[in-house]
Motif scaffolding. Structure first.
Motif, PDB file in Angstrom:
ATOM      1  N   SER A 222       0.838  -1.203   0.000  1.00 51.90           N
ATOM      2  CA  SER A 222       0.000   0.000   0.000  1.00 51.90           C
ATOM      3  C   SER A 222       0.870   1.249   0.000  1.00 51.90           C
ATOM      4  O   SER A 222       0.580   2.233  -0.687  1.00 51.90           O
ATOM      5  CB  SER A 222      -0.914   0.024   1.234  1.00 51.90           C
ATOM      6  OG  SER A 222      -1.955  -0.908   1.142  1.00 51.90           O
ATOM      7  N   HIS A 226       1.943   1.677  -4.006  1.00 53.83           N
ATOM      8  CA  HIS A 226       0.834   2.553  -4.384  1.00 53.83           C
ATOM      9  C   HIS A 226       1.033   3.998  -3.927  1.00 53.83           C
ATOM     10  O   HIS A 226       0.711   4.934  -4.670  1.00 53.83           O
ATOM     11  CB  HIS A 226      -0.479   1.979  -3.869  1.00 53.83           C
ATOM     12  CG  HIS A 226      -0.818   0.669  -4.496  1.00 53.83           C
ATOM     13  ND1 HIS A 226      -1.334   0.574  -5.771  1.00 53.83           N
ATOM     14  CD2 HIS A 226      -0.662  -0.602  -4.060  1.00 53.83           C
ATOM     15  CE1 HIS A 226      -1.509  -0.693  -6.084  1.00 53.83           C
ATOM     16  NE2 HIS A 226      -1.103  -1.429  -5.067  1.00 53.83           N
ATOM     17  N   TRP A 274      -4.672  -8.674  -8.825  1.00 52.15           N
ATOM     18  CA  TRP A 274      -4.327  -8.296  -7.452  1.00 52.15           C
ATOM     19  C   TRP A 274      -4.108  -9.507  -6.561  1.00 52.15           C
ATOM     20  O   TRP A 274      -3.389  -9.437  -5.562  1.00 52.15           O
ATOM     21  CB  TRP A 274      -5.414  -7.412  -6.848  1.00 52.15           C
ATOM     22  CG  TRP A 274      -4.871  -6.220  -6.111  1.00 52.15           C
ATOM     23  CD1 TRP A 274      -4.265  -6.204  -4.893  1.00 52.15           C
ATOM     24  CD2 TRP A 274      -4.895  -4.856  -6.560  1.00 52.15           C
ATOM     25  NE1 TRP A 274      -3.912  -4.915  -4.547  1.00 52.15           N
ATOM     26  CE2 TRP A 274      -4.292  -4.076  -5.550  1.00 52.15           C
ATOM     27  CE3 TRP A 274      -5.380  -4.215  -7.704  1.00 52.15           C
ATOM     28  CZ2 TRP A 274      -4.156  -2.689  -5.647  1.00 52.15           C
ATOM     29  CZ3 TRP A 274      -5.240  -2.847  -7.804  1.00 52.15           C
ATOM     30  CH2 TRP A 274      -4.631  -2.095  -6.789  1.00 52.15           C
ATOM     31  N   ASN A 278      -1.107  -9.588  -3.924  1.00 52.04           N
ATOM     32  CA  ASN A 278      -1.202  -9.773  -2.477  1.00 52.04           C
ATOM     33  C   ASN A 278      -0.849 -11.187  -2.029  1.00 52.04           C
ATOM     34  O   ASN A 278       0.010 -11.381  -1.173  1.00 52.04           O
ATOM     35  CB  ASN A 278      -2.612  -9.413  -1.995  1.00 52.04           C
ATOM     36  CG  ASN A 278      -2.852  -7.910  -2.000  1.00 52.04           C
ATOM     37  OD1 ASN A 278      -1.998  -7.126  -2.400  1.00 52.04           O
ATOM     38  ND2 ASN A 278      -4.027  -7.499  -1.579  1.00 52.04           N
ATOM     39  N   THR A 301      -8.562  -9.583   0.625  1.00 55.36           N
ATOM     40  CA  THR A 301      -8.514  -8.776  -0.593  1.00 55.36           C
ATOM     41  C   THR A 301      -9.892  -8.669  -1.233  1.00 55.36           C
ATOM     42  O   THR A 301     -10.327  -7.591  -1.647  1.00 55.36           O
ATOM     43  CB  THR A 301      -7.511  -9.401  -1.588  1.00 55.36           C
ATOM     44  OG1 THR A 301      -6.213  -9.457  -0.973  1.00 55.36           O
ATOM     45  CG2 THR A 301      -7.428  -8.592  -2.872  1.00 55.36           C
ATOM     46  N   THR A 340      -4.012  -3.749   0.738  1.00 49.68           N
ATOM     47  CA  THR A 340      -2.744  -4.326   0.280  1.00 49.68           C
ATOM     48  C   THR A 340      -1.699  -4.386   1.391  1.00 49.68           C
ATOM     49  O   THR A 340      -0.989  -5.386   1.522  1.00 49.68           O
ATOM     50  CB  THR A 340      -2.213  -3.537  -0.928  1.00 49.68           C
ATOM     51  OG1 THR A 340      -3.142  -3.666  -2.010  1.00 49.68           O
ATOM     52  CG2 THR A 340      -0.868  -4.064  -1.387  1.00 49.68           C
ATOM     53  N   CYS A 343      -3.295  -6.869   4.455  1.00 47.50           N
ATOM     54  CA  CYS A 343      -3.977  -8.119   4.089  1.00 47.50           C
ATOM     55  C   CYS A 343      -3.406  -9.334   4.801  1.00 47.50           C
ATOM     56  O   CYS A 343      -4.096 -10.343   4.953  1.00 47.50           O
ATOM     57  CB  CYS A 343      -3.925  -8.333   2.569  1.00 47.50           C
ATOM     58  SG  CYS A 343      -2.256  -8.456   1.882  1.00 47.50           S
TER      59      CYS A 343
END
Length: 497
Positions: A222, A226, A274, A278, A301, A340, A343
């Motif tokens: 995350s 990101h 994704w 993850n 997720t 993310t 998780c």
């Protein structure tokens, strides 16, 4: 006398029998030694077979995860192509292709060495070995790890491309992509995922720590992936400036996404990929705990994405009194970004709440940027930057340690499994560590993005001229001059303008 002499004959008779017995025992010992050597050889073969099996299984798992993450670029391409106007479709697709091709080459040349190439006496800021994959044959598992992490690296640049769509020159964006995938992103990775950086390293006692106590917790990126992309995106969007006439009331409807189906398909592609992003961050699949962790991660997720998407749809309906499918797509992505980081260390109920809160953070950030007249065509900052920061905080706030006094973090199942591996009194320190990561990532990425984008703009290498924006980047810069043989769609756009 004869009788006396014969009394010694039984003793003499025992000697040959004893010799035969000893010979038999020697043969038995030899057979036992042979059996023992065969058992040892068999055990060695079993151990080698298991090691080869484990290595093969981990390689298959990591390659599958890498391919899923790589497949996400098709999702980014569809989403971004659908979000821009018809006349700029090829241009945004070109940027997606350039990000992947440049990104992997830069990862090969310098990115991976800075991110994971720890030297003999590693520092806390950057690596410095394995340039051009030198040394990989000494640890062959590095090949699969390089591919997996390289797919992550290219993602950061793709996020930036969407925020600057429809008015950015290819040469300027390409220059930023080189520096993003060579320096900006790799150093953030080193700080957190290399095992040697100041936000997550192993101390002399063998414990994972950071400069302020517990290690920063970001299971799959995350913050690392990101937030880096999201902060770079908003810096680029502000510096390049809004698209021509973007905030003119007379052109309010001229900037709508030209293909909602592309946006929806792109969202599903990203959601699918994704799971590699993850679940693949377990980095292996040879133990029961890894398998259980991957399943838990997949469940979290899914739940966060579903909750966030539905809440954003409801929020948009409450605001605009209409169903906004594009907004729901971004809501799903916001939920994915939000989960993310946490998780791997939150339970499924928390994942739902993380997604719900992520929806409000996404919607608030999106409206704020519009209020400030920051032109972000795909809401890259709201999805990846704001929700990336939220995901980092959530990893500490919702950690599934025993109560608020404990922090479990990277231990994963320790508290739940009853192994009593939680760290008592570490919750506050863990939250501080994650806040520190947000500050470090935001400051580092923003500073370097600004010093790259600003000179490019001043040199005339970043923003496309207004004339090119009016005609469309496809017509001005690409061959063929349009992405589709659909004159009616192009005519409709021109009439709207």
């Amino acid at each position: 006398s004869s009788h006396f002499g014969s009394s010694t004959s039984p003793v003499l008779c025992i000697i040959p029998q004893l010799v035969l017995f000893l010979t038999a025992m020697s043969t038995v010992a030899e057979q036992l030694n042979l059996i023992n050597s065969k058992v040892l050889a068999l055990q060695t073969d079993i151990d080698d077979t298991k090691a080869n099996y484990d290595e093969s299984l981990d390689t298959i798992w990591m390659l599958l995860a890498s391919m899923l993450v790589f497949f996400m670029h098709s999702g980014f391409s569809l989403l971004e192509a659908g979000s821009v106007r018809f006349k700029n479709t090829q241009n945004i697709l070109a940027k997606n292709l350039i990000v992947v091709t440049i990104g992997f080459l830069c990862w090969y040349l310098i990115g991976y060495p800075l991110a994971f190439g720890a030297v003999d006496e590693p520092g806390k800021v950057s690596g410095g070995t394995n340039f051009l994959m030198i040394g990989f044959w000494n640890a062959k598992s590095t090949f699969r790890f390089w591919l997996f992490q390289g797919a992550f690296c290219a993602t950061g640049g793709t996020i930036v491309s969407g925020a600057m769509a429809e008015r950015t020159k290819l040469k300027g964006f390409g220059t930023f992509t080189v520096l993003m995938t060579s320096i900006i992103y790799p150093l953030v990775v080193y700080w957190i995922w290399s095992g040697y950086g100041f936000l997550n390293y192993t101390d002399d006692s063998g414990k994972q720590v950071s400069v302020i106590g517990p290690p920063f917790m970001d299971f799959a990126g995350s913050g690392v992936v990101h937030m880096v992309g999201g902060i770079g995106a908003i810096c680029g969007a502000i510096i390049v400036g809004p698209r021509k006439d973007r905030w003119s009331e007379s052109h309010a409807n001229a900037f709508d996404a030209h293909s909602v189906p592309f946006c929806v398909l792109g969202t599903f592609f990203l959601w699918f990929g994704w799971y590699g992003f993850n679940c693949g961050s377990t980095l292996g699949m040879t133990t029961t705990s890894q398998g259980t962790m991957a399943a838990q991660v997949a469940m979290n997720t899914t739940l966060s994405a579903a909750a966030c998407g539905l809440v954003v749809l409801a929020l948009r309906f409450a605001i605009f009194r209409k169903y906004d499918i594009g907004g729901m797509c971004n809501g799903i992505l916001a939920g994915l970004v939000s989960i993310t980081a946490p998780c791997g260390n939150v339970e499924c109920g928390s994942a739902v709440f993380i997604g719900i809160i992520g929806a409000f953070i996404y919607q608030g950030s999106s409206l704020l940027l519009q209020k400030l007249k920051v032109d972000d065509p795909i809401d890259a900052f709201a999805v990846h930057g704001a929700c990336g920061a939220w995901g980092v905080l959530a990893a500490a706030l919702f950690d599934w340690g025993t109560g608020m006094d404990y922090f479990n973090g990277w231990s994963g199942w320790s508290c739940v499994g009853g192994e009593d591996a939680c760290v008592s009194g570490a919750f506050g320190e863990a939250l501080t560590a994650n806040i520190l990561e947000i500050v470090c990532i935001a400051g580092w990425t923003a500073f370097h993005s600004i010093i790259i984008f600003l000179p490019l703009k001043l040199a005339g290498l970043l923003r496309a001229p207004d004339d090119s924006q009016d005609r469309g980047m496809d017509e001005v810069k690409h061959s063929p001059p349009k992405a589709y043989a659909m004159d009616s769609a192009r005519k409709q756009e021109q009439e709207t303008l």
